[in-house]
Design a protein around this motif. Structure first.
Motif, PDB file in Angstrom:
ATOM      1  N   SER A   1       5.544 -10.984  -2.252  1.00  0.00           N
ATOM      2  CA  SER A   1       5.421  -9.998  -1.180  1.00  0.00           C
ATOM      3  C   SER A   1       4.634  -8.780  -1.668  1.00  0.00           C
ATOM      4  N   VAL A   2       3.519  -8.518  -0.990  1.00  0.00           N
ATOM      5  CA  VAL A   2       2.648  -7.395  -1.340  1.00  0.00           C
ATOM      6  C   VAL A   2       2.605  -6.433  -0.155  1.00  0.00           C
ATOM      7  N   VAL A   3       2.915  -5.168  -0.404  1.00  0.00           N
ATOM      8  CA  VAL A   3       2.960  -4.159   0.647  1.00  0.00           C
ATOM      9  C   VAL A   3       1.693  -3.298   0.567  1.00  0.00           C
ATOM     10  N   LEU A   4       1.052  -3.062   1.695  1.00  0.00           N
ATOM     11  CA  LEU A   4      -0.125  -2.188   1.754  1.00  0.00           C
ATOM     12  C   LEU A   4       0.222  -0.918   2.522  1.00  0.00           C
ATOM     13  N   HIS A   5      -0.245   0.203   2.016  1.00  0.00           N
ATOM     14  CA  HIS A   5      -0.077   1.498   2.704  1.00  0.00           C
ATOM     15  C   HIS A   5      -1.427   2.186   2.741  1.00  0.00           C
ATOM     16  N   LEU A   6      -1.816   2.611   3.925  1.00  0.00           N
ATOM     17  CA  LEU A   6      -3.129   3.227   4.099  1.00  0.00           C
ATOM     18  C   LEU A   6      -2.951   4.567   4.799  1.00  0.00           C
TER      19      LEU A   6
END
Lengths: 139, 139, 139
Positions: free
Chosen positions: A131-136
């Motif tokens: 599980s990879v979380v992205l925050h932009l």
């Protein structure tokens, strides 16, 4: 200034590097941000993230092999052996590479260099769903 | 909340650490931000970024030497040898240190500790021009 | 969009990992942010930060031991020996792990995985008081 987040599920097939640049770049493009900051975070302690050359596949294979040398599968070296000979080396390899990346967005695109790709580095022998979380953040 | 970005071009003269604290700190000061977050990102896979002691130059020399031990120049260890005996070790050294740093800005200054300096870590034998991207966010 | 910052003072008792998840998570909760980005930064060059498994304490002990192997206390290897045999290895261990972490905040909580804990990694033999700076941004 606005934010968005996303979760990627990455299937791995055992030790090695798995490029995730395409879905990450596509998601940043869709956001339409001109300037901002992307954070990539992996929610595990036996898989990690790294930015590496995406031109010659031998680089990726050599990298994985060398991390086997830096953190060998040898139960005599470790107390924590109950989860198999590859588990404690996986934790060490994760500590050596890290669980997070931050990449600026400039002129509407991720500021990756020409040869840079974003990789999930799987450190267990078996395949896993990571599980990879992205925050932009930006505008 | 506002953002700014900048690109630094750093000329290296082969393997070793090159301090870039001065131009980075100066640029953050100019922004006038009180509170914020600085991201430093290097657009390469054979040079990296690290925060290290900037007091005794021996630390920097020892650090470089030890990374030569951790990732030796020895073609027998690697498949990827076409770019010279120092290229694959350069990729490994980059993976071990990383391509990005995030440093908070507090009370109008970068929250670096007393002995901390920001360095480009060149991993190739030859000098290179390295591109470092700065992203600053805050108010 | 708003920001807040905080300083934690962490007392260590020599080489090893010290979990700081509880005060960090508590501070993020208090902020009431729904979505955001936490940056954790340690202001030293002989202690670092890492995210590791917080289930089996053997993992932490093995990790510390293996970093002793990767950067041995052996004055013959180093120029910088005036601060004791553990000081140069401490700088190397810091370079291998890093001084900063970025963790997204999603749905009002830090996006740590089930087994992930945040640790200060002390690399000196003696206990120290380590300064960790937190920066939080979001809304």
């Amino acid at each position: 200034m606005r934010q968005s987040t996303k979760r990627l599920e990455i299937s791995t097939r055992g030790k090695g590097l798995y490029e995730i640049s395409d879905p990450v770049v596509a998601w940043v493009q869709e956001s339409g941000l001109k300037t901002g900051l992307l954070t990539v975070f992996i929610q595990h302690t036996s898989a990690s993230l790294t930015i590496q050359e995406n031109a010659d596949p031998d680089v990726i294979a050599d990298l994985n092999d060398h991390f086997n040398r830096l953190a060998p599968e040898d139960n005599k070296l470790y107390r924590h052996t109950v989860e198999g000979p590859d588990d404690m080396p996986a934790h060490i390899r994760t500590a050596l590479t890290g669980t997070q990346l931050a990449i600026p967005v400039i002129d509407g695109r991720l500021a990756l260099g020409t040869w840079q790709g974003i990789y999930v580095f799987e450190h267990r022998r078996a395949g896993h769903c990571r599980s990879v979380v992205l925050h932009l953040l930006g505008e």
